[in-house]
Design a protein around this motif. Sequence first.
Motif, PDB file in Angstrom:
ATOM      1  N   SER A 178      -0.274   5.557  -6.626  1.00  0.00           N
ATOM      2  CA  SER A 178      -0.133   4.151  -5.871  1.00  0.00           C
ATOM      3  C   SER A 178       0.579   3.097  -6.797  1.00  0.00           C
ATOM      4  CB  SER A 178      -1.674   3.904  -5.862  1.00  0.00           C
ATOM      5  OG  SER A 178      -1.761   2.264  -5.092  1.00  0.00           O
ATOM      6  N   TYR A 226      -9.287  11.193  -7.050  1.00  0.00           N
ATOM      7  CA  TYR A 226      -8.428  10.650  -7.811  1.00  0.00           C
ATOM      8  C   TYR A 226      -8.353  11.459  -9.179  1.00  0.00           C
ATOM      9  CZ  TYR A 226      -8.007   6.461  -5.005  1.00  0.00           C
ATOM     10  OH  TYR A 226      -8.096   5.659  -3.951  1.00  0.00           O
ATOM     11  N   CYS A 271       3.787   5.122   3.081  1.00  0.00           N
ATOM     12  CA  CYS A 271       2.574   4.384   2.902  1.00  0.00           C
ATOM     13  C   CYS A 271       1.444   5.012   2.771  1.00  0.00           C
ATOM     14  CB  CYS A 271       2.682   3.421   4.163  1.00  0.00           C
ATOM     15  SG  CYS A 271       2.917   4.214   5.606  1.00  0.00           S
ATOM     16  N   SER A 272       0.119   4.319   2.720  1.00  0.00           N
ATOM     17  CA  SER A 272      -1.144   4.967   2.601  1.00  0.00           C
ATOM     18  C   SER A 272      -1.669   5.304   4.085  1.00  0.00           C
ATOM     19  CB  SER A 272      -2.055   3.769   1.571  1.00  0.00           C
ATOM     20  OG  SER A 272      -2.414   2.879   2.652  1.00  0.00           O
ATOM     21  N   SER A 311       0.187   0.146  -5.757  1.00  0.00           N
ATOM     22  CA  SER A 311      -0.978  -0.975  -5.729  1.00  0.00           C
ATOM     23  C   SER A 311      -1.668  -1.014  -7.087  1.00  0.00           C
ATOM     24  CB  SER A 311      -1.805  -0.874  -4.517  1.00  0.00           C
ATOM     25  OG  SER A 311      -1.055  -0.962  -3.276  1.00  0.00           O
ATOM     26  N   GLU A 357       0.987  -1.089   0.016  1.00  0.00           N
ATOM     27  CA  GLU A 357       0.148  -0.045   0.063  1.00  0.00           C
ATOM     28  C   GLU A 357       0.685   1.226   0.009  1.00  0.00           C
ATOM     29  OE1 GLU A 357      -3.380   0.721  -0.190  1.00  0.00           O
ATOM     30  OE2 GLU A 357      -3.727  -1.190  -0.507  1.00  0.00           O
ATOM     31  N   ASN A 358       1.857   1.090  -0.679  1.00  0.00           N
ATOM     32  CA  ASN A 358       2.826   2.422  -0.885  1.00  0.00           C
ATOM     33  C   ASN A 358       2.491   3.261  -2.253  1.00  0.00           C
ATOM     34  OD1 ASN A 358       4.131   1.881   1.646  1.00  0.00           O
ATOM     35  ND2 ASN A 358       5.277   0.215   0.335  1.00  0.00           N
ATOM     36  N   TRP A 359       2.788   4.514  -1.863  1.00  0.00           N
ATOM     37  CA  TRP A 359       2.666   5.734  -2.927  1.00  0.00           C
ATOM     38  C   TRP A 359       4.033   6.437  -3.376  1.00  0.00           C
ATOM     39  CZ3 TRP A 359      -2.385   7.244  -4.819  1.00  0.00           C
ATOM     40  CH2 TRP A 359      -3.285   6.504  -4.240  1.00  0.00           C
ATOM     41  N   SER A 390      -3.087   4.092  -9.679  1.00  0.00           N
ATOM     42  CA  SER A 390      -4.147   5.077  -9.408  1.00  0.00           C
ATOM     43  C   SER A 390      -3.441   6.344  -9.048  1.00  0.00           C
ATOM     44  CB  SER A 390      -5.406   4.978  -8.451  1.00  0.00           C
ATOM     45  OG  SER A 390      -4.781   4.741  -7.143  1.00  0.00           O
ATOM     46  N   TRP A 432      -3.694  10.157  -7.051  1.00  0.00           N
ATOM     47  CA  TRP A 432      -4.429  10.806  -6.002  1.00  0.00           C
ATOM     48  C   TRP A 432      -3.960  12.213  -6.207  1.00  0.00           C
ATOM     49  CZ3 TRP A 432      -9.018  10.175  -3.715  1.00  0.00           C
ATOM     50  CH2 TRP A 432      -9.227  10.932  -2.577  1.00  0.00           C
TER      51      TRP A 432
END
Length: 191
Positions: free
Chosen positions: A139, A153, A117-118, A141, A105-107, A144, A146
């Motif tokens: 993201s 988004y 992390c998110s 994951s 869950e890293n960005w 996407s 943001w």
Amino acid sequence: MEVSGAVQCSGGILIRFGLWVLATSKEQGGEGGRLLILNIHLMASSSSPAEGLGLSEEDYDAIYGSESGWVEARTSCDHLASLSTDLTHIPAPHTPCHRCQHPNENWLCLSCKDVLCSRFVNKHMLHHFQDTNHSIALSFSDLSVWCFSCDAYLDAQLIPQLHPVHHLAYILKFGQPPPLPLNHNPSAGDN
């Protein structure tokens, strides 16, 4: 192929649904690439949508409002000027959070390229935005994008400034370029 129908529920609620297969897989003798579309409509007669579904306004907002999980990505953003133009050192999608080393869950911050992390892990990307005002992140994951300032988004397919970083992230994640958009017409420029 189409499958559709309707179900009458208690309280006068009618649920109509439809499922369409727009393409078939090569194994089924088609061109390849199966796309399924599911369409569901709730229908009821009353003075308000919530009342017609037998819900309080609060419950209706939770199910169908901004908290419902339904997301419509923005096609523009006033914060794109903060994007880094240097794509030479993009971290790999499996890079852990730089603060807590969490692997999922890293960005990727699209301003400074920090990986954090998110909000569903330890909120390090959110804290990064609050500390630096770096608004836009990608993201690892699901690729996407943001914008924290817009709280929305962004559609990386429709915003040209996002194409290069999204394209590179896709290659890093999947080892190949992304598929062409559905509206791509290579012969359009040949006229």
